[in-house]
Design a protein around this motif. Structure first.
Motif, PDB file in Angstrom:
ATOM      1  N   GLU A   3       0.884  -1.177  -0.100  1.00  0.00           N
ATOM      2  CA  GLU A   3      -0.021   0.076   0.073  1.00  0.00           C
ATOM      3  C   GLU A   3       0.929   1.248   0.006  1.00  0.00           C
ATOM      4  OE1 GLU A   3      -2.441  -0.732   3.309  1.00  0.00           O
ATOM      5  OE2 GLU A   3      -4.019  -1.789   2.189  1.00  0.00           O
ATOM      6  N   GLN A  40       1.135   4.554  -2.749  1.00  0.00           N
ATOM      7  CA  GLN A  40       1.284   6.018  -2.212  1.00  0.00           C
ATOM      8  C   GLN A  40       2.301   6.590  -2.951  1.00  0.00           C
ATOM      9  OE1 GLN A  40       0.736   6.009   1.853  1.00  0.00           O
ATOM     10  NE2 GLN A  40      -1.444   5.240   1.905  1.00  0.00           N
ATOM     11  N   ASN A  41       3.499   5.909  -2.762  1.00  0.00           N
ATOM     12  CA  ASN A  41       4.781   6.702  -2.897  1.00  0.00           C
ATOM     13  C   ASN A  41       5.483   6.491  -3.958  1.00  0.00           C
ATOM     14  OD1 ASN A  41       4.372   7.995  -0.488  1.00  0.00           O
ATOM     15  ND2 ASN A  41       5.012   6.053   0.585  1.00  0.00           N
TER      16      ASN A  41
END
Length: 217
Positions: free
Chosen positions: A80, A84-85
Motif C-alpha cells: 500500500e 502511495q509513493n
C-alpha cells in the motif's frame, strides 16, 4: 527440502535477548547479503533469521496460519505504501498483485482457523522452543512477524528501499511455506504453500532483476 533462507529481521530488543521464538524464529546472526530495512527513522543492521514454526504436532497448522496472516498483513502494508509513493508502473502493478493475492489468502486462512480451531484464543500463537510448547504471541513478536517497518518518504530511493525490504520478506514466507510441505497433512494448507512458493519466488526474481537494472546491484 531447504528450510533456511536469509532475510532481514525486525530485530526488537525483546526478540534479540529473550528465549521466545517469533512463531518459531530461533537464531539471529550477521548476514552478508547487504540488505537493510528501515524501521521508522532508524536503520537496521543486517541480520539473518531462521524461521522455525516448531514440530509436526496438533498445533503446527495453527501456528502457520497465525504466523502467515501476520506476515501477509505486513506485505500488504508495504504494498500500500508503494501505491502511495512509487511512480513506477512496474512497482505499482506488483503492489496491486501482492495486495490481491495475500488478502485472499488471509481471508481463507482466517476462515480455516475458525473452522479447524473453534476453541482457540483469538490471539495468534507461536512455538516456544525452550519451553517446548505453543504459547500466545506477544505484541512485539507480532510486530516483528509483520516485517513492515516504515519505508520512508516518496523520494528517489523509495523503490529501492521497498525492494530491499520485500525480497527478504518474501524469503521468510517461502521458508514457512516449505515447512508446511514437510509437516502439514492438510491439502488446503499444502496448496497455499505451493502457491506462495511459486508466486513469491517469481516476485523475488523480478525484484532482483529490477534492482540490477535500476540500481546496478
Amino acid at each position: 527440502m531447504h528450510l533456511k533462507r536469509p532475510f532481514v529481521a525486525l530485530l526488537l530488543g525483546a526478540i534479540a535477548s529473550g528465549p521466545l521464538l517469533l512463531a518459531g524464529c530461533s537464531t539471529f546472526s550477521q548476514s552478508p547479503n547487504g540488505h537493510s530495512m528501515p524501521i521508522g527513522d532508524s536503520s537496521m543492521a543486517d541480520h539473518e533469521m531462521t524461521m522455525d514454526l516448531g514440530p509436526k504436532d496438533a498445533e503446527f497448522d495453527l501456528r502457520f496460519i497465525d504466523g502467515m496472516i501476520l506476515h501477509h498483513q505486513g506485505a500488504i502494508a508495504m504494498a500500500e505504501a508503494v501505491l502511495q509513493n512509487s511512480q513506477r508502473d512496474e512497482m505499482r502493478q506488483l503492489a496491486q498483485e501482492v495486495i490481491a493475492a495475500q488478502q485472499s489468502e488471509i481471508d481463507q486462512m482466517q476462515q480455516w482457523r475458525q473452522d479447524w480451531y473453534p476453541n482457540a484464543s483469538a490471539e495468534p500463537v507461536m512455538y516456544d522452543a525452550q519451553m517446548g510448547h505453543t504459547m500466545a504471541m506477544p505484541p512485539e513478536m507480532q510486530t516483528a512477524m509483520r516485517m513492515d517497518g516504515g519505508l520512508g518518504k516518496a523520494d528517489a530511493e523509495f523503490d529501492r528501499r521497498f525492494i530491499d525490504a520485500m525480497i527478504p520478506h518474501h524469503e521468510g514466507a517461502l521458508t514457512m511455506a516449505e515447512q508446511v510441505l514437510e509437516k502439514s497433512a492438510r491439502s488446503e494448507l499444502r496448496q497455499v504453500a505451493e502457491d506462495i512458493l511459486a508466486t513469491q519466488q517469481t516476485e523475488i526474481d523480478q525484484m532482483t532483476q529490477w534492482r540490477q537494472d535500476w540500481y546496478a546491484q
